[in-house]
Motif scaffolding. Structure first.
Motif, mmCIF file in Angstrom:
data_model
loop_
_atom_site.group_PDB
_atom_site.id
_atom_site.type_symbol
_atom_site.label_atom_id
_atom_site.label_comp_id
_atom_site.label_asym_id
_atom_site.label_seq_id
_atom_site.Cartn_x
_atom_site.Cartn_y
_atom_site.Cartn_z
ATOM 1 N N LEU A 268 -15.661 14.108 -36.347
ATOM 2 C CA LEU A 268 -14.494 14.827 -35.994
ATOM 3 C C LEU A 268 -13.432 13.986 -35.563
ATOM 4 N N LEU A 269 -13.392 12.825 -35.361
ATOM 5 C CA LEU A 269 -12.366 11.913 -35.087
ATOM 6 C C LEU A 269 -11.661 11.550 -36.240
ATOM 7 N N LYS A 270 -12.350 11.559 -37.334
ATOM 8 C CA LYS A 270 -11.483 11.363 -38.572
ATOM 9 C C LYS A 270 -10.467 12.058 -39.237
ATOM 10 N N LYS A 271 -10.358 13.317 -38.613
ATOM 11 C CA LYS A 271 -9.494 14.319 -39.141
ATOM 12 C C LYS A 271 -8.720 14.521 -37.674
ATOM 13 N N PRO A 272 -7.444 15.096 -37.821
ATOM 14 C CA PRO A 272 -6.368 15.316 -36.759
ATOM 15 C C PRO A 272 -6.990 16.673 -36.375
ATOM 16 N N PHE A 273 -6.754 16.930 -35.068
ATOM 17 C CA PHE A 273 -7.013 18.232 -34.536
ATOM 18 C C PHE A 273 -5.795 19.084 -34.412
ATOM 19 N N THR A 274 -6.082 20.335 -34.593
ATOM 20 C CA THR A 274 -4.958 21.394 -34.712
ATOM 21 C C THR A 274 -4.965 21.998 -33.479
ATOM 22 N N PHE A 275 -3.642 22.291 -32.924
ATOM 23 C CA PHE A 275 -3.509 22.892 -31.681
ATOM 24 C C PHE A 275 -2.915 24.418 -31.795
ATOM 25 N N ASP A 276 -3.016 25.074 -32.985
ATOM 26 C CA ASP A 276 -2.331 26.321 -33.098
ATOM 27 C C ASP A 276 -3.332 27.414 -32.521
ATOM 28 N N THR A 277 -4.503 27.154 -32.263
ATOM 29 C CA THR A 277 -5.348 28.124 -31.572
ATOM 30 C C THR A 277 -5.699 28.201 -30.158
ATOM 31 N N GLU A 278 -5.521 29.228 -29.381
ATOM 32 C CA GLU A 278 -5.909 28.975 -28.049
ATOM 33 C C GLU A 278 -7.455 28.920 -27.924
ATOM 34 N N PRO B 65 -26.056 24.438 -25.457
ATOM 35 C CA PRO B 65 -26.049 24.978 -26.742
ATOM 36 C C PRO B 65 -27.343 25.620 -27.445
ATOM 37 N N ALA B 66 -27.075 26.669 -28.210
ATOM 38 C CA ALA B 66 -28.397 27.396 -28.738
ATOM 39 C C ALA B 66 -28.858 26.523 -29.834
ATOM 40 N N ASP B 67 -27.977 25.918 -30.817
ATOM 41 C CA ASP B 67 -28.529 25.225 -31.707
ATOM 42 C C ASP B 67 -27.510 24.109 -32.215
ATOM 43 N N GLU B 68 -27.854 23.193 -33.255
ATOM 44 C CA GLU B 68 -26.923 22.268 -33.368
ATOM 45 C C GLU B 68 -25.424 22.666 -33.872
ATOM 46 N N ARG B 69 -25.217 23.541 -34.577
ATOM 47 C CA ARG B 69 -24.014 24.081 -34.732
ATOM 48 C C ARG B 69 -23.002 24.249 -33.606
ATOM 49 N N ALA B 70 -23.607 24.968 -32.588
ATOM 50 C CA ALA B 70 -22.963 25.176 -31.558
ATOM 51 C C ALA B 70 -22.911 23.808 -30.488
ATOM 52 N N LEU B 71 -23.824 22.871 -30.712
ATOM 53 C CA LEU B 71 -23.438 21.550 -30.156
ATOM 54 C C LEU B 71 -22.433 20.950 -30.645
ATOM 55 N N LYS B 72 -22.553 21.066 -32.060
ATOM 56 C CA LYS B 72 -21.214 20.211 -32.622
ATOM 57 C C LYS B 72 -20.119 20.922 -32.134
ATOM 58 N N ASP B 73 -19.881 22.216 -32.104
ATOM 59 C CA ASP B 73 -18.802 22.891 -31.552
ATOM 60 C C ASP B 73 -18.273 22.532 -30.370
ATOM 61 N N ARG B 74 -19.402 22.375 -29.461
ATOM 62 C CA ARG B 74 -18.871 21.675 -28.010
ATOM 63 C C ARG B 74 -18.333 20.285 -28.109
ATOM 64 N N TRP B 75 -18.891 19.465 -29.038
ATOM 65 C CA TRP B 75 -18.249 18.130 -29.146
ATOM 66 C C TRP B 75 -16.886 18.566 -29.563
ATOM 67 N N ARG B 76 -16.636 19.222 -30.379
ATOM 68 C CA ARG B 76 -15.282 19.350 -31.170
ATOM 69 C C ARG B 76 -14.383 19.631 -30.014
ATOM 70 N N ARG B 77 -14.457 20.670 -29.259
ATOM 71 C CA ARG B 77 -13.769 21.229 -28.086
ATOM 72 C C ARG B 77 -13.615 20.097 -26.917
ATOM 73 N N TYR B 78 -14.639 19.365 -26.870
ATOM 74 C CA TYR B 78 -14.827 18.465 -25.860
ATOM 75 C C TYR B 78 -13.709 17.234 -26.349
ATOM 76 N N LEU B 79 -13.802 16.837 -27.505
ATOM 77 C CA LEU B 79 -13.039 15.606 -28.037
ATOM 78 C C LEU B 79 -11.449 16.114 -28.121
ATOM 79 N N LYS B 80 -11.174 17.476 -28.336
ATOM 80 C CA LYS B 80 -9.745 17.918 -28.552
ATOM 81 C C LYS B 80 -9.341 18.066 -27.262
#
Length: 170
Positions: free
Chosen positions: A132-142, A155-170
């Motif tokens: 996730l940190l290899k790519k820049p984050f976009t801040f155009d969505t709320e 998180p229900a599954d690994e996809r949701a867990l990865k999304d939690r990490w994305r939001r956390y890092l962002k």
């Protein structure tokens, strides 16, 4: 609540449980399996004898103890719910009321299972955040994120867990 009750319920009992768990996990890097298992059983017996007989406020080692230890372990390992998925928690749930029985039998099934799962989840988290940190984050969505663990579900599954990490890092 008096200071004595506070210390007894909020500090001493959790510290005893954490010390026991730390002793179990300390053998993770030992090279001799049979010798290691004997040490684990001996430490477990000593800690449990201290809790049931030598503690200033002895507690029975029963299903209630098992449930408290199970929840405390999960809270200590993954309070922010960034490492385990609900699917993994469901696999561990079968041990919630068995820890006392496993201790009595000299079995470390729960502790070995949760240790293995946690080690794998750390590796998985490292994969997530490095990717996730290899790519820049976009801040155009709320978007928003809840950081207080008591208000979160796993998180229900690994996809949701990865999304939690994305939001956390962002």
């Amino acid at each position: 609540m008096t200071m004595w009750e506070f210390m007894k319920h909020k500090i001493l009992i959790p510290l005893t449980i954490i010390a026991a768990l730390a002793a179990f996990f300390s053998f993770r890097y030992s090279k001799e399996k049979d010798h290691d298992d004997q040490h684990k059983v001996l430490i477990m017996q000593t800690v449990m004898k201290t809790i049931t007989e030598g503690h200033f406020s002895p507690r029975p080692v029963d299903d209630s103890f098992s449930s408290r230890a199970w929840h405390k372990m999960l809270d200590n390992l993954d309070y922010e719910k960034k490492f385990f998925t609900q699917q993994e928690i469901n696999k561990l749930k079968k041990h919630e009321f068995e820890i006392d029985d496993q201790i009595e039998e000299g079995s470390l099934v729960f502790y070995e299972q949760i240790n293995g799962m946690f080690t794998k989840s750390l590796d998985r988290a490292e994969e997530y955040y490095t990717g996730l940190l290899k790519k820049p984050f976009t801040f155009d969505t709320e978007e928003s994120i809840q950081l207080y663990g008591d208000n979160l579900e796993f998180p229900a599954d690994e996809r949701a867990l990865k999304d939690r990490w994305r939001r956390y890092l962002k």
